[in-house]
Design a protein around this motif. Structure first.
Motif, PDB file in Angstrom:
ATOM      1  N   ILE A 497       1.374  -0.618 -16.239  1.00  0.00           N
ATOM      2  CA  ILE A 497       1.417   0.558 -15.369  1.00  0.00           C
ATOM      3  C   ILE A 497       0.374   0.447 -14.268  1.00  0.00           C
ATOM      4  N   GLU A 498      -0.864  -0.042 -14.619  1.00  0.00           N
ATOM      5  CA  GLU A 498      -1.920  -0.184 -13.611  1.00  0.00           C
ATOM      6  C   GLU A 498      -1.537  -1.214 -12.557  1.00  0.00           C
ATOM      7  N   ILE A 499      -0.999  -2.359 -13.013  1.00  0.00           N
ATOM      8  CA  ILE A 499      -0.592  -3.400 -12.054  1.00  0.00           C
ATOM      9  C   ILE A 499       0.484  -2.863 -11.122  1.00  0.00           C
ATOM     10  N   THR A 500       1.441  -2.195 -11.688  1.00  0.00           N
ATOM     11  CA  THR A 500       2.510  -1.638 -10.862  1.00  0.00           C
ATOM     12  C   THR A 500       1.972  -0.606  -9.882  1.00  0.00           C
ATOM     13  N   THR A 501       1.044   0.194 -10.347  1.00  0.00           N
ATOM     14  CA  THR A 501       0.465   1.223  -9.473  1.00  0.00           C
ATOM     15  C   THR A 501      -0.319   0.601  -8.325  1.00  0.00           C
ATOM     16  N   ASN A 502      -1.145  -0.433  -8.612  1.00  0.00           N
ATOM     17  CA  ASN A 502      -1.942  -1.094  -7.560  1.00  0.00           C
ATOM     18  C   ASN A 502      -1.046  -1.754  -6.525  1.00  0.00           C
ATOM     19  N   SER A 503      -0.001  -2.427  -7.000  1.00  0.00           N
ATOM     20  CA  SER A 503       0.901  -3.086  -6.051  1.00  0.00           C
ATOM     21  C   SER A 503       1.603  -2.052  -5.173  1.00  0.00           C
ATOM     22  N   GLN A 504       1.981  -0.956  -5.756  1.00  0.00           N
ATOM     23  CA  GLN A 504       2.628   0.085  -4.963  1.00  0.00           C
ATOM     24  C   GLN A 504       1.665   0.690  -3.945  1.00  0.00           C
ATOM     25  N   GLU A 505       0.385   0.845  -4.338  1.00  0.00           N
ATOM     26  CA  GLU A 505      -0.605   1.377  -3.394  1.00  0.00           C
ATOM     27  C   GLU A 505      -0.829   0.422  -2.230  1.00  0.00           C
ATOM     28  N   ALA A 506      -0.934  -0.898  -2.496  1.00  0.00           N
ATOM     29  CA  ALA A 506      -1.155  -1.884  -1.426  1.00  0.00           C
ATOM     30  C   ALA A 506       0.019  -1.914  -0.457  1.00  0.00           C
ATOM     31  N   SER A 507       1.206  -1.946  -0.989  1.00  0.00           N
ATOM     32  CA  SER A 507       2.373  -1.969  -0.116  1.00  0.00           C
ATOM     33  C   SER A 507       2.466  -0.681   0.705  1.00  0.00           C
ATOM     34  N   ALA A 508       2.115   0.427   0.105  1.00  0.00           N
ATOM     35  CA  ALA A 508       2.152   1.685   0.843  1.00  0.00           C
ATOM     36  C   ALA A 508       1.097   1.705   1.951  1.00  0.00           C
ATOM     37  N   ARG A 509      -0.115   1.118   1.673  1.00  0.00           N
ATOM     38  CA  ARG A 509      -1.171   1.080   2.699  1.00  0.00           C
ATOM     39  C   ARG A 509      -0.752   0.192   3.871  1.00  0.00           C
ATOM     40  N   HIS A 510      -0.211  -0.989   3.591  1.00  0.00           N
ATOM     41  CA  HIS A 510       0.244  -1.895   4.653  1.00  0.00           C
ATOM     42  C   HIS A 510       1.325  -1.231   5.500  1.00  0.00           C
ATOM     43  N   GLU A 511       2.239  -0.589   4.883  1.00  0.00           N
ATOM     44  CA  GLU A 511       3.306   0.073   5.612  1.00  0.00           C
ATOM     45  C   GLU A 511       2.762   1.198   6.492  1.00  0.00           C
ATOM     46  N   ALA A 512       1.746   1.901   5.993  1.00  0.00           N
ATOM     47  CA  ALA A 512       1.156   2.979   6.791  1.00  0.00           C
ATOM     48  C   ALA A 512       0.447   2.428   8.031  1.00  0.00           C
ATOM     49  N   GLU A 513      -0.292   1.326   7.881  1.00  0.00           N
ATOM     50  CA  GLU A 513      -0.962   0.724   9.039  1.00  0.00           C
ATOM     51  C   GLU A 513       0.054   0.236  10.065  1.00  0.00           C
ATOM     52  N   ARG A 514       1.115  -0.396   9.605  1.00  0.00           N
ATOM     53  CA  ARG A 514       2.135  -0.880  10.533  1.00  0.00           C
ATOM     54  C   ARG A 514       2.748   0.282  11.304  1.00  0.00           C
ATOM     55  N   LEU A 515       3.048   1.311  10.647  1.00  0.00           N
ATOM     56  CA  LEU A 515       3.635   2.470  11.304  1.00  0.00           C
ATOM     57  C   LEU A 515       2.664   3.101  12.297  1.00  0.00           C
ATOM     58  N   GLU A 516       1.372   3.086  11.938  1.00  0.00           N
ATOM     59  CA  GLU A 516       0.363   3.664  12.845  1.00  0.00           C
ATOM     60  C   GLU A 516       0.263   2.877  14.149  1.00  0.00           C
ATOM     61  N   GLN A 517       0.228   1.502  14.098  1.00  0.00           N
ATOM     62  CA  GLN A 517       0.167   0.671  15.304  1.00  0.00           C
ATOM     63  C   GLN A 517       1.402   0.888  16.174  1.00  0.00           C
ATOM     64  N   GLY A 518       2.539   0.938  15.573  1.00  0.00           N
ATOM     65  CA  GLY A 518       3.753   1.171  16.357  1.00  0.00           C
ATOM     66  C   GLY A 518       3.724   2.521  17.048  1.00  0.00           C
ATOM     67  N   ALA A 519       3.208   3.514  16.373  1.00  0.00           N
ATOM     68  CA  ALA A 519       3.138   4.841  16.970  1.00  0.00           C
ATOM     69  C   ALA A 519       2.174   4.873  18.167  1.00  0.00           C
ATOM     70  N   LYS A 520       1.050   4.151  18.042  1.00  0.00           N
ATOM     71  CA  LYS A 520       0.092   4.116  19.158  1.00  0.00           C
ATOM     72  C   LYS A 520       0.726   3.459  20.388  1.00  0.00           C
ATOM     73  N   GLY A 521       1.425   2.331  20.239  1.00  0.00           N
ATOM     74  CA  GLY A 521       2.075   1.661  21.377  1.00  0.00           C
ATOM     75  C   GLY A 521       3.087   2.574  22.051  1.00  0.00           C
ATOM     76  N   LYS A 522       3.879   3.248  21.263  1.00  0.00           N
ATOM     77  CA  LYS A 522       4.860   4.179  21.825  1.00  0.00           C
ATOM     78  C   LYS A 522       4.175   5.292  22.598  1.00  0.00           C
ATOM     79  N   LEU A 523       3.015   5.747  22.112  1.00  0.00           N
ATOM     80  CA  LEU A 523       2.292   6.830  22.785  1.00  0.00           C
ATOM     81  C   LEU A 523       1.781   6.384  24.156  1.00  0.00           C
ATOM     82  N   GLU A 524       1.229   5.141  24.292  1.00  0.00           N
ATOM     83  CA  GLU A 524       0.731   4.650  25.579  1.00  0.00           C
ATOM     84  C   GLU A 524       1.867   4.507  26.587  1.00  0.00           C
ATOM     85  N   ARG A 525       2.976   3.947  26.150  1.00  0.00           N
ATOM     86  CA  ARG A 525       4.125   3.796  27.035  1.00  0.00           C
ATOM     87  C   ARG A 525       4.618   5.159  27.518  1.00  0.00           C
ATOM     88  N   GLN A 526       4.603   6.126  26.666  1.00  0.00           N
ATOM     89  CA  GLN A 526       5.063   7.463  27.043  1.00  0.00           C
ATOM     90  C   GLN A 526       4.129   8.105  28.065  1.00  0.00           C
TER      91      GLN A 526
END
Length: 692
Positions: A497-526
């Motif tokens: 359960i701990e291993i599964t939880t840690n892997s899910q947290e890491a993947s969720a963090r990476h996905e959040a950072e990727r989404l944040e960078q994309g949002a910033k680029g869209k904001l500058e262009r706008q």
């Protein structure tokens, strides 16, 4: 009166008074010593006799009065039962022997006084039979006056009779047996006789069917009265022939048992009796508690019937033909006299225990059964598995051999669970705990269903003995048996359960950072796009401002002139309309005021006229009332009383003066002068002349 003067040698004993004998009465006398009675008949000492002559009777010196005997008044409904105390000849010149009994009826005498040698046993009432009654007399009296002991005599109504001494009724007065269309009577001959040309020997039995009226003779007796039993097509009875002993089932007809038949009670095992009487639903009530319900008794002579439910089968075995038949539901099973149900004793509970479920029918499925088994892995980890198997029977109902195979295994639940548990234990024993923990479903399904040619798990597993098919295995729970294995399993589960939880947290963090960078680029262009659009809008604004300034400078003067002329025109029109409206308003006000004044004057006049009318009406009514009152008073008092009331004052004064003894009076008010000299002459009168 006669006077008797006794002699010196005679002593007076006692005074005897005469006894008065009334009608229907007799005087009983007893001889004190041998003598002759007043009729001249010799009497011996102690002999008794009766004197029934009406009148006064003076007993003799040797006659003792025993008492008076009253007569029994006999009617058509009453008779006397007499007994002779000694041999003698009665008043009807009939010789009677000691102990002989006979009846005295109204035909013999209307009023009967028993003789001294006759004893009245009882008063006998008449027995009356209607045309719907009969009776049988035991020991009837013959023509010789003696009872025929052991014989019976039938008397049919309509008739009235007295029971003779020694006679008695066999069963009292009985009603004629009226048989309906569905009734019959079983008759047994007790004596040999001919019945409508048919010889009947003692012991012969026959049946008389209705509708009819029946009175049994003295040569026969009624054994039983039977009624037809209407049976539906799903009802029946067991009938046994008492001559041959053969038992058969009568179903779906109205049947009357004849003289050689009787109802037969079909015996059943106690457990089958409980299952039949409890009315248990085979699908809903499959627990031991349901089989402990209170049951009601079964009428054992009725054909045993059982409703086989839908998608179920019941086996019936004929012990006489030694054959079994299988009935598939929904259907109604009716047992023949030699048939019995095949009882099923199935395993139940978790884990499975034998003989927990008892039933008369076998459910064909699909259904499921749950079992708990204990397995041990190759590294000696013991686990408790709770498994649920989906099953059904696969057979053709038209094939008798396949139908008989259903009941080839008495306890298919217990046997199948044991067989499947054995296969699962063997498969689990070959793998370690970790492999089993990761691949428990695949290992269990493989062990149960096996693999096909392509190394894939099969879809079902079939028991060929009874056509049982297992289609699925559901692993409901896996629990370690010992504590050490339970702890290690819990740790491995927590680690996973701990291993599964840690892997899910890491993947969720990476996905959040990727989404944040994309949002910033869209904001500058706008932002850049918005600034360009703003510059374009500013240019258009300046153009429009310049155009509006030119238009404003050229059209301002024209607009002011037009607006001033329009305002003056509007003011003039408004003044004219205002003057018209004021005139109309004043006209309306004057009309309203005039209408108001007219209405007020009219209302005032109506009020005054109504008030005056009321006053006049009131005055007239008051005058009528006063006039009537005065007339009533005058009428009530009368003219004489009114005159008396008018002169009552003067009359009272005059009466008062007369009471005072005054000859004349003068009443004045004290202010008017009077000439008392002249007045006194008239009042006092002339004095009388003096007398000399």
């Amino acid at each position: 009166k006669q006077w008797y003067q006794r002699r010196v040698a005679i002593t007076a004993g006692e005074t005897i008074r005469a006894s008065i004998i009334s009608p229907n009465q007799a005087l009983r006398l007893r001889a004190l010593k041998a003598c002759k009675d007043q009729g001249g008949k010799d009497r011996v000492c102690g002999e008794e006799w009766l004197i029934n002559k009406t009148g006064a009777y003076l007993p003799g010196a040797y006659e003792q009065v025993v008492g008076f005997i009253s007569a029994y008044v006999l009617t058509e409904n009453i008779a006397l039962h007499l007994e002779a105390l000694q041999s003698y000849k009665d008043r009807f010149d009939v010789d009677r022997k000691s102990g002989e009994q006979w009846l005295i009826t109204i035909n013999d005498s209307e009023a009967f006084i028993p003789d001294v040698y006759e004893n009245v046993i009882q008063v006998v009432n008449i027995s009356t039979l209607t045309n719907r009654q009969y009776c049988v007399i035991l020991d009837p009296m013959g023509e010789d006056g003696k009872n025929k002991l052991g014989q019976r005599k039938l008397i049919k109504g309509e008739k009235s009779f007295f029971l003779q001494p020694g006679e008695r009724l066999e069963a009292g007065i009985q009603d004629v047996h009226i048989l309906g269309e569905d009734e019959a009577i079983i008759i047994k001959a007790v004596l040999a006789f001919k019945d409508n040309g048919v010889d009947r020997a003692p012991g012969n039995m026959w049946m008389i069917r209705g509708p009819c009226e029946f009175i049994p003779t003295v040569e026969m007796e009624i054994i039983d009265r039977r009624k037809a039993m209407p049976l539906d097509e799903n009802e029946g009875i067991y009938v046994r022939d008492m001559k041959t002993g053969k038992v058969r089932a009568v179903v779906g007809q109205t049947y009357v048992l004849n003289q050689d038949e009787e109802l037969w009670d079909k015996p059943l095992p106690e457990q089958i009796e409980k299952l039949l009487n409890a009315e248990i639903d085979p699908l809903a009530d499959r627990t031991a508690r349901a089989h402990n319900k209170e049951t009601k008794g079964r009428l054992k002579s009725k054909v045993v019937s059982y409703r086989v439910p839908h998608n179920a089968a019941a086996q019936i075995y004929d012990y006489k033909a030694k054959k079994a038949r299988v009935v598939f539901g929904p259907d109604l099973v009716m047992l023949a006299p030699d048939e019995h149900f095949t009882q099923l004793s199935l395993s139940g509970g978790k884990p499975k225990r034998p003989n927990c479920i008892r039933s008369l029918c076998l459910l064909l499925g699909p259904d499921f059964m749950t079992d708990i088994i204990t397995v041990e892995t190759s590294d000696h980890a013991r686990l408790a598995l709770q498994l649920s198997y989906n099953w059904h029977f696969e057979l053709s109902k038209d094939n008798a051999e396949n139908a008989a195979a259903l009941f080839a295994v008495p306890d298919f639940v217990g046997d199948s669970c044991k067989a499947l548990a054995s296969r699962i234990r063997g498969a689990v024993a070959a793998v370690p705990f970790d492999d089993f923990h990761r691949n428990s479903a695949r290992i269990i399904r493989t062990s149960v269903f096996g693999l096909d040619e392509n190394m894939k798990v099969k879809d079902s597993f079939k028991f060929t003995a009874n056509k049982l098919v297992i289609t699925n295995v559901d692993i409901q729970s896996v629990e370690p048996v010992d504590q050490r294995t339970r702890d290690s399993l819990q740790k491995s589960v927590q680690l996973a359960i701990e291993i599964t939880t840690n892997s899910q947290e890491a993947s969720a963090r990476h996905e959040a950072e990727r989404l944040e960078q994309g949002a910033k680029g869209k904001l500058e262009r706008q932002k850049i796009h918005d600034e360009a659009e703003a510059e374009k809008a500013r240019t258009e604004l300046l153009k429009l401002q310049s155009l509006s300034a030119a238009v404003e400078s050229t059209g301002q003067a024209k607009a002011e002139a037009l607006s001033r002329a329009e305002s003056l025109k509007i003011e003039g029109q408004a003044a004219v309309e205002q003057a018209q409206l004021k005139a109309e308003a004043q006209n309306i006000e004057a009309e309203n005021e005039l209408r108001r004044i007219n209405d007020a004057r009219k209302g005032e006049l109506e009020y005054i006229s109504s008030t005056n009318g009321l006053e006049i009406s009131k005055a007239q009514k008051m005058a009528a009332i006063e006039t009537g009152k005065f007339q009533n008073m005058v009428t009530t008092l009368g003219p004489e009383n009114i005159a008396r009331i008018a002169t009552s004052g003067h009359d009272n004064q005059l009466a008062m003066l007369k009471a005072l003894g005054l000859q004349s009076t003068l009443i004045t008010d004290g202010s008017t002068p009077l000439n008392l000299f002249n007045t006194a002459k008239g009042l006092v009168g002339a004095l009388p002349p003096p007398q000399h």
